[in-house]
Design a protein around this motif. Sequence first.
Motif, PDB file in Angstrom:
ATOM      1  N   ARG A 235      31.618  34.702 -17.521  1.00  0.00           N
ATOM      2  CA  ARG A 235      32.249  35.904 -17.519  1.00  0.00           C
ATOM      3  C   ARG A 235      32.201  36.812 -18.905  1.00  0.00           C
ATOM      4  O   ARG A 235      32.758  37.765 -19.035  1.00  0.00           O
ATOM      5  CB  ARG A 235      33.582  35.741 -17.071  1.00  0.00           C
ATOM      6  N   THR A 236      31.821  35.914 -20.118  1.00  0.00           N
ATOM      7  CA  THR A 236      32.181  36.545 -21.408  1.00  0.00           C
ATOM      8  C   THR A 236      30.627  36.769 -21.833  1.00  0.00           C
ATOM      9  O   THR A 236      30.510  36.922 -23.133  1.00  0.00           O
ATOM     10  CB  THR A 236      32.884  35.766 -22.326  1.00  0.00           C
ATOM     11  N   ALA A 237      29.736  36.337 -21.130  1.00  0.00           N
ATOM     12  CA  ALA A 237      28.434  36.765 -21.615  1.00  0.00           C
ATOM     13  C   ALA A 237      27.793  38.051 -21.635  1.00  0.00           C
ATOM     14  O   ALA A 237      28.591  38.839 -20.703  1.00  0.00           O
ATOM     15  CB  ALA A 237      27.313  35.863 -20.584  1.00  0.00           C
ATOM     16  N   ALA A 238      27.080  38.463 -22.357  1.00  0.00           N
ATOM     17  CA  ALA A 238      26.532  39.982 -22.726  1.00  0.00           C
ATOM     18  C   ALA A 238      25.841  40.172 -21.142  1.00  0.00           C
ATOM     19  O   ALA A 238      25.917  41.468 -20.817  1.00  0.00           O
ATOM     20  CB  ALA A 238      25.614  40.024 -23.707  1.00  0.00           C
TER      21      ALA A 238
ATOM     22  N   PHE B 112      26.865  39.380 -18.084  1.00  0.00           N
ATOM     23  CA  PHE B 112      27.851  39.922 -17.332  1.00  0.00           C
ATOM     24  C   PHE B 112      28.482  41.406 -17.388  1.00  0.00           C
ATOM     25  O   PHE B 112      28.441  42.305 -16.548  1.00  0.00           O
ATOM     26  CB  PHE B 112      29.074  38.923 -17.472  1.00  0.00           C
ATOM     27  N   TYR B 113      28.643  41.542 -18.914  1.00  0.00           N
ATOM     28  CA  TYR B 113      29.064  43.022 -19.036  1.00  0.00           C
ATOM     29  C   TYR B 113      28.028  43.888 -18.900  1.00  0.00           C
ATOM     30  O   TYR B 113      28.239  45.158 -18.224  1.00  0.00           O
ATOM     31  CB  TYR B 113      29.411  43.191 -20.605  1.00  0.00           C
ATOM     32  N   GLY B 114      26.636  43.796 -18.950  1.00  0.00           N
ATOM     33  CA  GLY B 114      25.648  44.614 -18.579  1.00  0.00           C
ATOM     34  C   GLY B 114      25.574  44.685 -16.972  1.00  0.00           C
ATOM     35  O   GLY B 114      25.469  45.837 -16.712  1.00  0.00           O
ATOM     36  N   THR B 115      25.791  43.741 -16.118  1.00  0.00           N
ATOM     37  CA  THR B 115      25.779  44.040 -14.764  1.00  0.00           C
ATOM     38  C   THR B 115      27.109  44.746 -14.509  1.00  0.00           C
ATOM     39  O   THR B 115      27.034  45.619 -13.492  1.00  0.00           O
ATOM     40  CB  THR B 115      25.699  42.503 -14.078  1.00  0.00           C
ATOM     41  N   GLN B 116      28.236  44.454 -15.062  1.00  0.00           N
ATOM     42  CA  GLN B 116      29.462  45.338 -14.702  1.00  0.00           C
ATOM     43  C   GLN B 116      29.213  46.822 -14.867  1.00  0.00           C
ATOM     44  O   GLN B 116      29.543  47.624 -14.214  1.00  0.00           O
ATOM     45  CB  GLN B 116      30.506  44.732 -15.378  1.00  0.00           C
ATOM     46  N   ASN B 117      28.565  47.147 -16.236  1.00  0.00           N
ATOM     47  CA  ASN B 117      28.275  48.511 -16.486  1.00  0.00           C
ATOM     48  C   ASN B 117      27.225  48.956 -15.486  1.00  0.00           C
ATOM     49  O   ASN B 117      27.420  50.216 -15.197  1.00  0.00           O
ATOM     50  CB  ASN B 117      27.767  48.459 -17.880  1.00  0.00           C
ATOM     51  N   LYS B 118      26.311  48.136 -14.845  1.00  0.00           N
ATOM     52  CA  LYS B 118      25.376  48.850 -14.071  1.00  0.00           C
ATOM     53  C   LYS B 118      26.094  49.101 -12.786  1.00  0.00           C
ATOM     54  O   LYS B 118      25.866  50.053 -12.002  1.00  0.00           O
ATOM     55  CB  LYS B 118      24.235  47.738 -13.719  1.00  0.00           C
ATOM     56  N   VAL B 119      27.112  48.338 -12.272  1.00  0.00           N
ATOM     57  CA  VAL B 119      27.692  48.533 -10.943  1.00  0.00           C
ATOM     58  C   VAL B 119      28.862  49.840 -11.344  1.00  0.00           C
ATOM     59  O   VAL B 119      28.655  50.628 -10.313  1.00  0.00           O
ATOM     60  CB  VAL B 119      28.675  47.190 -10.598  1.00  0.00           C
ATOM     61  N   ASN B 120      29.218  49.799 -12.414  1.00  0.00           N
ATOM     62  CA  ASN B 120      30.162  51.128 -12.659  1.00  0.00           C
ATOM     63  C   ASN B 120      29.386  52.406 -12.583  1.00  0.00           C
ATOM     64  O   ASN B 120      29.442  53.551 -11.851  1.00  0.00           O
ATOM     65  CB  ASN B 120      30.830  50.955 -13.887  1.00  0.00           C
ATOM     66  N   GLU B 121      28.130  52.245 -13.166  1.00  0.00           N
ATOM     67  CA  GLU B 121      26.988  53.370 -13.071  1.00  0.00           C
ATOM     68  C   GLU B 121      26.694  53.717 -11.592  1.00  0.00           C
ATOM     69  O   GLU B 121      26.441  54.811 -11.229  1.00  0.00           O
ATOM     70  CB  GLU B 121      25.802  53.280 -14.004  1.00  0.00           C
ATOM     71  N   LEU B 122      26.384  52.515 -10.752  1.00  0.00           N
ATOM     72  CA  LEU B 122      26.025  52.876  -9.280  1.00  0.00           C
ATOM     73  C   LEU B 122      27.262  53.500  -8.717  1.00  0.00           C
ATOM     74  O   LEU B 122      26.891  54.426  -7.877  1.00  0.00           O
ATOM     75  CB  LEU B 122      25.441  51.519  -8.693  1.00  0.00           C
ATOM     76  N   PHE B 123      28.445  53.160  -8.811  1.00  0.00           N
ATOM     77  CA  PHE B 123      29.563  53.708  -8.143  1.00  0.00           C
ATOM     78  C   PHE B 123      29.523  55.150  -8.593  1.00  0.00           C
ATOM     79  O   PHE B 123      29.766  56.232  -7.661  1.00  0.00           O
ATOM     80  CB  PHE B 123      30.798  53.270  -8.641  1.00  0.00           C
ATOM     81  N   PHE B 124      29.496  55.656  -9.914  1.00  0.00           N
ATOM     82  CA  PHE B 124      29.682  57.170 -10.293  1.00  0.00           C
ATOM     83  C   PHE B 124      28.348  57.863  -9.423  1.00  0.00           C
ATOM     84  O   PHE B 124      28.491  59.025  -9.213  1.00  0.00           O
ATOM     85  CB  PHE B 124      29.782  57.165 -11.707  1.00  0.00           C
ATOM     86  N   LEU B 125      27.088  57.187  -9.884  1.00  0.00           N
ATOM     87  CA  LEU B 125      26.054  58.070  -9.002  1.00  0.00           C
ATOM     88  C   LEU B 125      26.153  58.136  -7.464  1.00  0.00           C
ATOM     89  O   LEU B 125      25.826  59.266  -7.054  1.00  0.00           O
ATOM     90  CB  LEU B 125      24.748  57.034  -9.398  1.00  0.00           C
TER      91      LEU B 125
END
Length: 116
Positions: A45-48, A50-63
């Motif tokens: 959960r502290t790997a880079a 993980f944060y990349g995947t989390q940012n992708k999910v946030n981007e998909l939500f806003f799209l």
Amino acid sequence: MVFLKKYCNLHLKANSILESMIALTIISVCLYIAIMIFAAVFTPRTAAKFYGTQNKVNELFFLAQLKNDSLTTENEDDNLIIEEEIINDQLKKVTIQYKDSTKYQFDKSFYVQTNE
């Protein structure tokens, strides 16, 4: 006097062995604590990634909020699942499940207020 010198030399040798053992014990304990901290800090959960995947999910939500039809119908992606659940008249829950290239499934829920 000769006996005293022999006694002191033997005593110093024993002290140096004892001091070496104590020093090795202290180093071992410090190394163990360092490894435990390292294992606690560096988790998946502290790997880079993980944060990349989390940012992708946030981007998909806003799209999905901007252009919902194009995201859900044009991109028939097995790695992306968007579910909408109406909780009440003014609130809906949007759940996005996304699998990245390592097949790690990231789930995130968003609550959206509707103005109906």
